[in-house]
Design an enzyme around this catalytic site. Structure first.
Site: not given
Ligand SMILES: Cc1cc2nc3c(=O)[nH]c(=O)nc-3n(C[C@H](O)[C@H](O)[C@H](O)COP(=O)(O)O)c2cc1C
Length: 320
Positions: A138, A262
């Protein structure tokens, strides 16, 4: 056959669909229920990955916490959550009502805290948790977070500690979630494998900054935030590709990869499978298209039928 085309296995966990929620983007029980199509969405999922849970409650970062970018969002939530005790008593029973395996995303500030958190969750869950996804990546917290994710020795210790606290006789999938904020993702991937992770998930968000030109200051209090959404898809695909191509345990599916980053359409999901993912997680897209899982499942299903193939056969197929 039609139903079985979508099946996949991650470690010993058999999933009816390769589509999973990405941590932090679908909340936990209450947030899922606030979507009008929650039941329809749940029916398309192989597993529900919760938002990050910590040992004690966290307030998260000060606002603002999210800003749109041209092809995604930057977030700086800072792992706001109500802590392990309330997760177990309030969210887990509600989540189980959807009949989907629950994978709990866990975060901590120290190696010992990760182990303690895993122990607490897996002794207090009445056997309801199917997996833990260890977030060593994170970018939005001051201690720990991404600094663990780029230190192979720390990763080994965290995974070893978590595994040691899985109660004897319990079958719980241990997934290690990796950061893209590193030059060679195979280094932390190999460290997690050496410590016995059952699966890898990648990618978490990429570090990014926004500047408020009126205030002439960084938009977020912590300056750097996490970039997600369509902009990061080629990066996530590249990292899945590299792990599948370069790590024998990934290639022979002993340690499967869950692709993230993405994914917004069924075509994106297929690309990730072809690059080497055995399943995928969808995050930011859900903020934009509340029906994304239903449409994605239909699209993947039609593609598999048209090609007369399965998710399992597709995994890594682009490598030849
Ligand atoms: C608002 C938000 C909160 C997130 N919180 C976490 C989290 O608590 N733990 C984690 O491992 N990843 C967290 N992520 C990362 C997502 O799980 C993911 O790895 C990342 O957004 C890429 O995927 P995407 O492009 O489909 O969103 C978060 C992402 C977003 C946008």
């Amino acid at each position: 056959m039609e139903e079985r085309r979508l099946e996949t296995t991650i470690g010993k966990l058999r999933l009816r669909s390769p589509l999973l929620t990405a941590s932090g983007t679908a909340g936990s029980a209450d947030e899922l229920a606030s979507f009008s199509n929650a039941a329809a969405t749940a029916a398309t999922l192989g597993a529900f990955v919760t938002k990050g849970v910590t040992l004690v409650p966290r307030q998260g970062n000060p606002e603002p916490r999210v800003i749109e970018t041209r092809a995604g969002i930057l977030n700086s939530i800072g792992l706001q959550n109500k802590g392990a005790d309330r997760f177990l008593s309030e969210d887990l029973p509600k989540l189980r009502q959807y009949g989907v395996p629950v994978i709990v995303n866990i975060s901590a500030n120290t190696v010992e805290e990760y182990a303690a958190l895993a122990g607490k969750l897996l002794t207090g869950d009445a056997g309801q948790i199917s997996g833990l996804e260890i977030n060593v990546s994170c970018p939005n917290i001051k201690e720990g977070g991404v600094s663990f994710g780029i230190d192979p020795r720390a990763i080994e210790k965290i995974v070893t500690g978590v595994k040691a606290n899985v109660p004897r006789g319990r079958q719980v999938l241990i997934i290690t979630k990796l950061t893209p904020n590193i030059t060679d993702i195979t280094v932390p991937a190999k460290a997690a494998i050496a410590a016995g992770t059952d699966a890898l998930s990648m990618i978490n968000t990429l570090r990014g900054v926004a500047i408020d030109i009126r205030a002439q200051k960084p938009y977020f209090a912590n300056v750097a935030a996490g970039l997600s959404g369509p902009a990061v898809k080629p990066v996530g695909l590249c990292m899945v590709w590299d792990c599948f191509a370069k790590i024998p345990e990934c290639r022979n599916r002993q340690v499967p990869i869950i692709g993230i980053g993405g994914i917004s359409t069924w075509q994106d999901a297929i690309e990730y499978l072809l690059a080497g993912a055995a399943a995928v997680q969808v995050g930011t897209a859900w903020f934009v298209y509340p029906n994304v899982f239903v449409e994605m499942e239909q699209g993947v299903r039609k593609y598999l039928a048209a090609k007369n193939t399965t998710v399992v056969e597709l995994t890594g197929k682009a490598h030849g």
